[in-house]
Design a protein around this motif. Structure first.
Motif, PDB file in Angstrom:
ATOM      1  N   PRO A 105      40.700 -10.285  -3.551  1.00 33.88           N
ATOM      2  CA  PRO A 105      40.742 -10.470  -5.139  1.00 33.88           C
ATOM      3  C   PRO A 105      40.434  -9.437  -5.909  1.00 33.88           C
ATOM      4  CG  PRO A 105      38.886 -11.893  -4.113  1.00 33.88           C
ATOM      5  CD  PRO A 105      39.461 -10.939  -2.994  1.00 33.88           C
ATOM      6  N   LEU A 106      41.199  -8.935  -6.641  1.00 29.97           N
ATOM      7  CA  LEU A 106      40.953  -7.728  -7.386  1.00 29.97           C
ATOM      8  C   LEU A 106      39.820  -7.933  -8.764  1.00 29.97           C
ATOM      9  CD1 LEU A 106      44.218  -5.608  -7.418  1.00 29.97           C
ATOM     10  CD2 LEU A 106      42.293  -5.339  -6.111  1.00 29.97           C
ATOM     11  N   ALA A 107      39.549  -9.180  -8.922  1.00 32.05           N
ATOM     12  CA  ALA A 107      38.794  -9.490 -10.241  1.00 32.05           C
ATOM     13  C   ALA A 107      37.302  -9.690  -9.711  1.00 32.05           C
ATOM     14  CB  ALA A 107      39.306 -10.605 -10.897  1.00 32.05           C
ATOM     15  N   HIS A 108      37.023  -9.780  -8.326  1.00 30.06           N
ATOM     16  CA  HIS A 108      35.580 -10.235  -7.563  1.00 30.06           C
ATOM     17  C   HIS A 108      34.905  -8.867  -7.968  1.00 30.06           C
ATOM     18  CE1 HIS A 108      32.382 -11.405  -5.100  1.00 30.06           C
ATOM     19  NE2 HIS A 108      33.001 -12.642  -5.256  1.00 30.06           N
ATOM     20  N   ILE A 109      33.745  -9.161  -8.406  1.00 30.16           N
ATOM     21  CA  ILE A 109      32.662  -7.936  -8.797  1.00 30.16           C
ATOM     22  C   ILE A 109      32.321  -7.270  -7.530  1.00 30.16           C
ATOM     23  CG2 ILE A 109      30.646  -9.289  -8.442  1.00 30.16           C
ATOM     24  CD1 ILE A 109      29.840  -7.765 -10.976  1.00 30.16           C
TER      25      ILE A 109
END
Lengths: 189, 137
Positions: A105-109
């Protein structure tokens, strides 16, 4: 530990090459929310027992380093995916090949940066060996896509061995990548 | 930059081949081998490989062989690179980041002198001979 998703991808492609595959299919699908990479090969494949072992960083088939007990590739990958709340799937049949899927998931830190795909593909296509490789790059949100076939590139360049041929391959790969790739492709978070 | 077609790529390669000079033919003997195992990738070997290609291009060196291999056993000094060429000993360099790759092209390949700080000589003993009995101990 690898720094980018491209590093993990190259490692999985190397596993496919080293498994004696004659055909490797790579899908690199990047949407706004997630990046999915599929690598399927027709190499040696693995038994169920071996499949369980590969997530252990201290497991190796012993053919490369007889006196060392490390096999970090897939262990790195599954750990990084787990940290980022993504998915890691591996399916294998002895003598039929492996198929590996990773999803970040690209939004995960904790998702690593995507990395430089052209640089990665240059290393993958020019890795020595007699294998076919087809790479499909897709960006569903923008509709951008391209496909690359190793044998076609090899034919156009007369092989991948010389610095001149590799320089042109890099230019070619860069020119494919310009389509619809967001400016911040290094920073995916 | 527009998207290049395979036909354009083929044409560029043909033009490049036609422009090869006498010096380029001699340079065919030069080989750079980049270690691209898991350890190499983690240490930045992709960037090193690409830096060699760019630096060779900058210096009009079009026929140097640039190949890859798996782990050479020197995982603690990755990225590792072997350089083989006439009039120079075969050398394995360690910790070759893009800047060092530049130095290797300018100093070792063009200047025929060693980049001393990065020489790591031969692969580790347990990697050299991969014979039937498990290699050299």
């Amino acid at each position: 530990m690898h720094r980018t998703i491209c590093d993990f991808t190259l490692d999985i492609i190397h596993n496919a090459i080293e498994a004696g595959s004659s055909l490797i299919l790579v899908d690199f699908i990047e949407s706004r929310d997630e990046l999915k990479v599929f690598v399927a090969d027709n190499g040696l494949g693995m038994s169920e027992e071996r499949l369980r072992e590969v997530r252990d960083p201290f497991s190796t088939d012993g053919t490369k380093h007889q006196d060392r007990k490390v096999g970090l590739g897939l262990a790195f990958t599954s750990q990084a995916v787990e940290m980022a709340g993504g998915d890691f799937e591996i399916d294998s049949r002895p003598d039929h090949g492996n198929s590996v899927m990773i999803r970040f998931p690209l939004a995960h830190i904790d998702t690593p940066p995507i990395g430089e795909l052209a640089e990665t593909l240059l290393a993958a296509f020019s890795y020595p060996g007699d294998f076919e490789m087809v790479v499909n790059r897709r960006l569903p949100d923008s509709g951008g896509e391209y496909s690359l076939v190793r044998s076609e590139l090899a034919e156009a360049l007369g092989g991948f061995e010389t610095s001149g041929a590799l320089r042109l391959l890099r230019k070619y790969l860069d020119s494919q990548e310009i389509l619809a790739v967001p400016a911040n492709k290094e920073g995916s978070v | 930059m527009a998207k290049m077609s395979l036909e354009e790529l083929r044409k560029l390669r043909d033009e490049q081949k036609k422009s090869l000079s006498h010096r380029d033919v001699e340079n065919k003997e030069i080989q750079i081998i980049v270690g691209m195992g898991t350890c190499g990738i983690a240490a930045g070997a992709k960037e090193t490989l690409n830096a060699f290609i760019e630096e060779l291009d900058e210096n009009e060196l079009k026929t140097v062989k640039v190949t890859q291999t798996g782990c050479m056993g020197l995982c603690y000094v990755e990225p590792t690179v072997e350089v083989v060429m006439p009039d120079m000993p075969d050398v394995i360099y360690g910790k070759v980041d893009p800047e060092t790759a530049q130095k290797i092209v300018r100093k070792h390949i063009m200047g025929k002198s060693l980049v001393n700080d990065h020489v790591f000589d031969r692969p580790a003993a347990d990697i050299v001979d991969t014979g039937a009995n498990g290699g050299a101990k």
